[in-house]
Scaffold this motif. Structure first.
Motif, mmCIF file in Angstrom:
data_model
loop_
_atom_site.group_PDB
_atom_site.id
_atom_site.type_symbol
_atom_site.label_atom_id
_atom_site.label_comp_id
_atom_site.label_asym_id
_atom_site.label_seq_id
_atom_site.Cartn_x
_atom_site.Cartn_y
_atom_site.Cartn_z
ATOM 1 N N TYR A 1 42.380 32.010 40.931
ATOM 2 C CA TYR A 1 41.164 32.520 40.794
ATOM 3 C C TYR A 1 40.064 31.578 40.989
ATOM 4 O O TYR A 1 38.882 31.718 41.519
ATOM 5 N N THR B 167 43.846 37.811 36.110
ATOM 6 C CA THR B 167 42.821 37.009 36.974
ATOM 7 C C THR B 167 42.791 35.795 36.289
ATOM 8 O O THR B 167 42.114 34.735 36.772
ATOM 9 N N ALA C 49 42.743 36.180 45.038
ATOM 10 C CA ALA C 49 43.287 36.636 43.790
ATOM 11 C C ALA C 49 42.923 38.273 43.851
ATOM 12 O O ALA C 49 43.773 39.106 43.620
ATOM 13 N N GLU C 50 41.573 38.527 44.337
ATOM 14 C CA GLU C 50 41.348 40.119 44.072
ATOM 15 C C GLU C 50 42.132 40.538 45.303
ATOM 16 O O GLU C 50 42.475 41.861 45.105
ATOM 17 N N LYS D 202 38.909 33.436 44.340
ATOM 18 C CA LYS D 202 38.685 34.646 43.697
ATOM 19 C C LYS D 202 38.831 35.770 44.812
ATOM 20 O O LYS D 202 39.408 36.816 44.505
#
Ligand SMILES: Cc1cc2nc3c(=O)[nH]c(=O)nc-3n(C[C@H](O)[C@H](O)[C@H](O)COP(=O)(O)OP(=O)(O)OC[C@H]3O[C@@H](n4cnc5c(N)ncnc54)[C@H](O)[C@@H]3O)c2cc1C
Length: 427
Positions: free
Chosen positions: A44, A39, A132-133, A129
């Protein structure tokens, strides 16, 4: 020394590396590397969102906005592709489970500098975020993708002008990876600058590898400074960005006397230049972004992460002005690639911020970077899928070095005119 084999070796776990991995055939063995944690990527950190054409009719205007921001130095073919393939990629993220903010029954579109209309999809002020997640979760579901953290690619292995693998350092051990195709998706160069919004670990490693192997670069001295970065007067730490979407939602820029001095929605390079002029004139260290006159509940719910980060420095942006100044933010130049991510070396690809597709020209239009990472990574994956069966794995590597030469990258960034002398570390 250890040895390993993969069909495709990808250095980088940001949007570019992961989105490419997710579009590769499921019968290909893929290894994705992250220099630190999965991450710890600029992906992110992205706040504002992702640009997209609103519909077919918006494509020409989106293209024109991108060209205008780039001072018409952009590669027009690449910009057309970016705009035309934007909607399908946003839809794909939604299919992976990413929930963009909604307005009534559709997507909520915000605006940033130099966009003629609201066309940026977002998830509050933490879009990166969410991206990315979503991509990491999807990659972990695929049995053909291995993810290695804390592993640094230090060189490629080549045979003539053909890339046949990569050399990695993992916990002090050297690992030679034989691969049919290698992808450099190592992000930007912000770690080489004293003031930058980028992770400090991102030091242009892909570019360093390209330089030492004679792989062509393009616009190597084109660096973007973001006009509004939280100015806490601290040195050598990663700078916290105050997203352009604040200005898109109506925030204004003022000097210490509370006077406006620039149209806040001009392209980034123009706003940055206006701030620098203002600072020179006043002799002060920062200007201010002011959103305190807007509804405080709206500010808190639309920008929760920025609101919280400012509070940590004792600034309540629903009441106070936020001190900001420019800092290095993005690298438009990089490893020269064609419209499918191919570099000047056979079987070597470059994607995302490391690559120069020519999409951004001299100055990136806000929120076009994540989109570039999506569009061109998918195109590269398609090319790899179509050609992988014709490539033979070569298992004997030689002739590589273990040093990533930061000085060589800095020399390219400075260009012939010695730019950014004061902003760059000297090493
Ligand atoms: C604060 C901030 C806000 C931003 N907001 C937006 C926004 O709202 N919209 C937008 O479009 N863009 C935004 N950007 C820009 C955008 O986030 C980046 O340009 C984009 O995410 C880059 O993606 P990437 O995959 O190329 O690189 P990154 O996401 O930075 O990933 C780089 C990867 O490479 C790995 N790596 C590096 N060197 C090596 C090595 N030697 N060996 C192995 N792995 C290596 C790293 O560990 C990391 O996994 C923002 C950037 C920042 C810093």
């Amino acid at each position: 020394m250890k040895k390993f084999e993969a069909d495709v070796l990808i250095a980088g776990s940001g949007v570019a590396g992961l989105y490419c991995a997710l579009h590769l055939r499921s019968d290909l063995k893929i290894l994705v590397l992250s220099k630190s944690e999965l991450t710890e990527t600029d992906t992110y950190l992205a706040q504002g969102g992702i640009s997209t054409a609103l519909d077919e009719k918006d494509i020409p205007l989106f293209v024109e906005d991108t060209l205008k921001a780039g001072d018409y130095e952009n590669k027009v073919d690449a910009v057309n592709i970016l705009a035309k393939e934007s909607i399908e990629n946003i839809m794909e993220l939604i299919r992976y489970g990413l929930q963009f903010d909604k307005h009534n029954s559709g997507l909520s579109y915000t605006r940033e500098g130099a966009h003629s209309v609201n066309r940026i999809v977002h998830q509050k002020d933490e879009t990166g975020k969410a991206v990315a997640e979503t991509l990491i979760a999807e990659a972990k579901r695929r049995s053909n993708i291995e993810l290695w953290e804390h592993t640094t690619m230090v060189d490629i292995i080549k045979e003539g002008n053909r890339c046949i693998g990569g050399v990695l350092m993992k916990e002090g051990e050297i690992i030679e990876v034989a691969a049919k195709d290698v992808v450099l998706a190592t992000g930007g160069v912000g770690g080489l600058f004293k003031k930058s919004t980028n992770h400090r670990t991102l030091t242009g490693d892909g570019v360093a590898i390209a330089i030492k192997n004679g792989v062509e670069l393009k616009d190597a001295d084109y660096v973007q400074f973001h006009p509004t970065v939280l100015d806490r007067g601290l040195e050598n730490e990663r700078r916290f960005l105050i997203s352009e979407s604040l200005r898109g939602e109506g925030a204004i820029l003022v000097n210490s006397k509370g006077e406006r001095f620039v149209n806040e929605l001009l392209p980034r390079d123009e706003v940055t230049a206006a701030i620098e002029r203002e600072l020179e004139k006043s002799g002060e260290k920062c200007v201010y972004i002011d959103i305190s006159f807007m509804d405080s509940e709206f500010v808190k719910t639309r920008f929760p992460a920025i609101y919280q980060e400012c509070l940590k420095s004792g600034i309540d942006m629903t009441k106070d002005r936020v001190p900001v100044s420019p800092a290095q933010h993005y690298y438009m130049g990089g490893i020269k690639v064609d419209l499918n991510g191919r570099t000047s070396m056979e079987n070597l690809y470059a994607l995302g911020e490391t690559a120069c597709t020519g999409v951004h020209g001299k100055n990136r239009l806000a929120s076009n970077s994540l989109l570039e990472g999506l569009v061109f990574s998918k195109r590269a994956a398609k090319t790899i899928n179509e050609t992988a069966d014709k490539i033979e794995l070569v298992k004997e590597g030689k002739g590589y070095t273990l040093e990533l030469d930061k000085k060589a990258v800095i020399k390219e960034l400075k260009g012939s005119s010695g730019k950014y002398e004061d902003e760059l570390f000297s090493y």
